[in-house]
Design a protein around this motif. Sequence first.
Motif, PDB file in Angstrom:
ATOM      1  N   THR A   9      84.840  23.080  -8.062  1.00 54.23           N
ATOM      2  CA  THR A   9      85.611  21.969  -7.527  1.00 54.23           C
ATOM      3  C   THR A   9      86.763  22.518  -6.707  1.00 54.23           C
ATOM      4  OG1 THR A   9      86.768  19.920  -8.076  1.00 54.23           O
ATOM      5  CG2 THR A   9      87.123  21.770  -9.549  1.00 54.23           C
ATOM      6  N   ARG A  10      87.277  21.734  -5.811  1.00 57.40           N
ATOM      7  CA  ARG A  10      88.401  22.152  -4.981  1.00 57.40           C
ATOM      8  C   ARG A  10      89.695  21.809  -5.715  1.00 57.40           C
ATOM      9  NH1 ARG A  10      88.195  21.480   1.271  1.00 57.40           N
ATOM     10  NH2 ARG A  10      86.607  22.960   0.741  1.00 57.40           N
ATOM     11  N   LEU A  11      90.611  22.762  -5.775  1.00 60.97           N
ATOM     12  CA  LEU A  11      91.906  22.570  -6.419  1.00 60.97           C
ATOM     13  C   LEU A  11      93.004  22.564  -5.367  1.00 60.97           C
ATOM     14  CD1 LEU A  11      91.610  25.082  -9.406  1.00 60.97           C
ATOM     15  CD2 LEU A  11      91.215  22.620  -9.454  1.00 60.97           C
ATOM     16  N   TYR A  12      93.998  21.703  -5.574  1.00 61.07           N
ATOM     17  CA  TYR A  12      95.148  21.624  -4.676  1.00 61.07           C
ATOM     18  C   TYR A  12      96.423  21.756  -5.487  1.00 61.07           C
ATOM     19  CZ  TYR A  12      91.906  19.463  -1.357  1.00 61.07           C
ATOM     20  OH  TYR A  12      90.855  19.207  -0.521  1.00 61.07           O
ATOM     21  N   SER A  18      99.730  16.739  -1.119  1.00 60.89           N
ATOM     22  CA  SER A  18     100.620  15.867  -0.350  1.00 60.89           C
ATOM     23  C   SER A  18     100.310  15.956   1.138  1.00 60.89           C
ATOM     24  CB  SER A  18     102.071  16.262  -0.613  1.00 60.89           C
ATOM     25  OG  SER A  18     102.941  15.547   0.215  1.00 60.89           O
ATOM     26  N   GLN A  19     100.141  17.160   1.628  1.00 62.02           N
ATOM     27  CA  GLN A  19      99.868  17.366   3.055  1.00 62.02           C
ATOM     28  C   GLN A  19      98.468  16.908   3.443  1.00 62.02           C
ATOM     29  OE1 GLN A  19     100.643  21.517   3.631  1.00 62.02           O
ATOM     30  NE2 GLN A  19     102.856  21.274   3.520  1.00 62.02           N
ATOM     31  N   VAL A  20      97.477  17.228   2.624  1.00 62.49           N
ATOM     32  CA  VAL A  20      96.087  16.919   2.964  1.00 62.49           C
ATOM     33  C   VAL A  20      95.809  15.421   2.898  1.00 62.49           C
ATOM     34  CG1 VAL A  20      93.693  17.210   2.185  1.00 62.49           C
ATOM     35  CG2 VAL A  20      95.209  19.182   2.286  1.00 62.49           C
ATOM     36  N   PHE A  21      96.341  14.744   1.870  1.00 65.65           N
ATOM     37  CA  PHE A  21      96.000  13.347   1.647  1.00 65.65           C
ATOM     38  C   PHE A  21      97.069  12.364   2.108  1.00 65.65           C
ATOM     39  CE2 PHE A  21      93.615  15.717  -1.640  1.00 65.65           C
ATOM     40  CZ  PHE A  21      92.339  15.425  -1.190  1.00 65.65           C
ATOM     41  N   GLY A  22      98.215  12.859   2.538  1.00 62.81           N
ATOM     42  CA  GLY A  22      99.247  11.985   3.072  1.00 62.81           C
ATOM     43  C   GLY A  22      99.994  11.163   2.038  1.00 62.81           C
ATOM     44  N   VAL A  23     100.096  11.680   0.821  1.00 63.81           N
ATOM     45  CA  VAL A  23     100.850  11.018  -0.248  1.00 63.81           C
ATOM     46  C   VAL A  23     102.057  11.902  -0.537  1.00 63.81           C
ATOM     47  CG1 VAL A  23     100.763  10.239  -2.649  1.00 63.81           C
ATOM     48  CG2 VAL A  23      98.739  10.048  -1.208  1.00 63.81           C
ATOM     49  N   SER A  24     103.223  11.299  -0.714  1.00 65.80           N
ATOM     50  CA  SER A  24     104.430  12.107  -0.899  1.00 65.80           C
ATOM     51  C   SER A  24     104.381  12.908  -2.196  1.00 65.80           C
ATOM     52  CB  SER A  24     105.674  11.221  -0.896  1.00 65.80           C
ATOM     53  OG  SER A  24     105.795  10.537  -2.114  1.00 65.80           O
ATOM     54  N   PHE A  47      97.783  22.415 -10.687  1.00 64.29           N
ATOM     55  CA  PHE A  47      96.683  22.159  -9.773  1.00 64.29           C
ATOM     56  C   PHE A  47      96.098  20.778 -10.018  1.00 64.29           C
ATOM     57  CE2 PHE A  47      96.675  26.789 -10.318  1.00 64.29           C
ATOM     58  CZ  PHE A  47      96.753  27.192  -8.999  1.00 64.29           C
ATOM     59  N   ILE A  48      95.701  20.146  -8.933  1.00 63.32           N
ATOM     60  CA  ILE A  48      95.050  18.843  -8.996  1.00 63.32           C
ATOM     61  C   ILE A  48      93.612  19.024  -8.533  1.00 63.32           C
ATOM     62  CG2 ILE A  48      95.051  16.484  -8.118  1.00 63.32           C
ATOM     63  CD1 ILE A  48      98.060  16.923  -7.449  1.00 63.32           C
ATOM     64  N   LYS A  49      92.658  18.588  -9.350  1.00 70.17           N
ATOM     65  CA  LYS A  49      91.252  18.640  -8.939  1.00 70.17           C
ATOM     66  C   LYS A  49      91.003  17.523  -7.932  1.00 70.17           C
ATOM     67  CE  LYS A  49      89.221  20.200 -13.291  1.00 70.17           C
ATOM     68  NZ  LYS A  49      88.247  19.790 -14.328  1.00 70.17           N
ATOM     69  N   GLU A  50      90.217  17.834  -6.914  1.00 68.55           N
ATOM     70  CA  GLU A  50      89.940  16.840  -5.882  1.00 68.55           C
ATOM     71  C   GLU A  50      89.305  15.561  -6.442  1.00 68.55           C
ATOM     72  OE1 GLU A  50      88.475  16.677  -1.303  1.00 68.55           O
ATOM     73  OE2 GLU A  50      87.430  18.065  -2.622  1.00 68.55           O
ATOM     74  N   PRO A  51      88.305  15.644  -7.340  1.00 74.73           N
ATOM     75  CA  PRO A  51      87.739  14.400  -7.892  1.00 74.73           C
ATOM     76  C   PRO A  51      88.768  13.576  -8.675  1.00 74.73           C
ATOM     77  CG  PRO A  51      86.316  16.267  -8.389  1.00 74.73           C
ATOM     78  CD  PRO A  51      87.576  16.822  -7.802  1.00 74.73           C
ATOM     79  N   PHE A  53      92.010  13.520  -8.057  1.00 76.33           N
ATOM     80  CA  PHE A  53      92.881  12.899  -7.061  1.00 76.33           C
ATOM     81  C   PHE A  53      92.195  11.685  -6.445  1.00 76.33           C
ATOM     82  CE2 PHE A  53      94.301  11.967  -2.861  1.00 76.33           C
ATOM     83  CZ  PHE A  53      95.667  11.889  -3.029  1.00 76.33           C
ATOM     84  N   GLN A  54      90.928  11.827  -6.070  1.00 82.91           N
ATOM     85  CA  GLN A  54      90.201  10.726  -5.454  1.00 82.91           C
ATOM     86  C   GLN A  54      90.129   9.517  -6.389  1.00 82.91           C
ATOM     87  OE1 GLN A  54      89.407  10.634  -2.378  1.00 82.91           O
ATOM     88  NE2 GLN A  54      89.524  12.760  -1.777  1.00 82.91           N
ATOM     89  N   ARG A  55      89.896   9.777  -7.677  1.00 79.70           N
ATOM     90  CA  ARG A  55      89.849   8.699  -8.673  1.00 79.70           C
ATOM     91  C   ARG A  55      91.199   8.012  -8.801  1.00 79.70           C
ATOM     92  NH1 ARG A  55      88.552  11.703 -12.696  1.00 79.70           N
ATOM     93  NH2 ARG A  55      86.467  11.977 -11.914  1.00 79.70           N
ATOM     94  N   TRP A  56      92.276   8.811  -8.889  1.00 80.20           N
ATOM     95  CA  TRP A  56      93.621   8.244  -8.980  1.00 80.20           C
ATOM     96  C   TRP A  56      93.952   7.445  -7.723  1.00 80.20           C
ATOM     97  CZ3 TRP A  56      97.771   9.480  -5.716  1.00 80.20           C
ATOM     98  CH2 TRP A  56      98.984   8.890  -6.056  1.00 80.20           C
ATOM     99  N   PHE A  57      93.629   7.991  -6.574  1.00 76.11           N
ATOM    100  CA  PHE A  57      93.938   7.324  -5.308  1.00 76.11           C
ATOM    101  C   PHE A  57      93.214   5.982  -5.209  1.00 76.11           C
ATOM    102  CE2 PHE A  57      93.703   6.624  -0.712  1.00 76.11           C
ATOM    103  CZ  PHE A  57      95.026   6.867  -0.351  1.00 76.11           C
ATOM    104  N   ALA A  58      91.960   5.937  -5.619  1.00 77.43           N
ATOM    105  CA  ALA A  58      91.170   4.705  -5.536  1.00 77.43           C
ATOM    106  C   ALA A  58      91.617   3.655  -6.552  1.00 77.43           C
ATOM    107  CB  ALA A  58      89.696   5.030  -5.730  1.00 77.43           C
ATOM    108  N   ASN A  59      92.002   4.098  -7.751  1.00 78.36           N
ATOM    109  CA  ASN A  59      92.277   3.152  -8.832  1.00 78.36           C
ATOM    110  C   ASN A  59      93.752   2.855  -9.072  1.00 78.36           C
ATOM    111  OD1 ASN A  59      89.516   3.006  -9.378  1.00 78.36           O
ATOM    112  ND2 ASN A  59      89.616   4.769 -10.725  1.00 78.36           N
ATOM    113  N   GLU A  60      94.630   3.802  -8.813  1.00 77.39           N
ATOM    114  CA  GLU A  60      96.028   3.657  -9.202  1.00 77.39           C
ATOM    115  C   GLU A  60      97.007   3.552  -8.037  1.00 77.39           C
ATOM    116  OE1 GLU A  60      97.134   3.440 -12.351  1.00 77.39           O
ATOM    117  OE2 GLU A  60      95.167   3.761 -13.258  1.00 77.39           O
ATOM    118  N   TYR A  61      96.736   4.255  -6.949  1.00 73.93           N
ATOM    119  CA  TYR A  61      97.694   4.338  -5.841  1.00 73.93           C
ATOM    120  C   TYR A  61      97.689   3.050  -5.041  1.00 73.93           C
ATOM    121  CZ  TYR A  61     100.023   5.931  -1.608  1.00 73.93           C
ATOM    122  OH  TYR A  61     100.870   6.059  -0.537  1.00 73.93           O
TER     123      TYR A  61
END
Length: 80
Positions: A9-12, A18-24, A47-51, A53-61
């Motif tokens: 998996t990709r780790l950030y 913040s830079q890649v996904f545009g969230v502060s 580290f944040i796993k990409e999946p 982050f995607q789950r949090w972004f879709a459901n919580e952000y």
Amino acid sequence: MPLEITEPTRLYTVNEASQVFGVSRVTLWKAIDRGKLPVLRYAKWVFIKEPDFQRWFANEYRADKVTRRGKRSKSRRQRK
């Protein structure tokens, strides 16, 4: 103790996410502190796993709930 990840998996870092996904960074750290965004901690690194982050972004952000700081539309002097 080595960091073991069972599946590729990709780790950030928080800064990279913040830079890649545009969230502060502040928004990401708040989500991490509240337990909404799962992270991997290794020594001083977070580290944040990409999946995750995607789950949090879709459901919580919610961009409409984010407090924005910046220039105001009219300064206090202009309103008077």
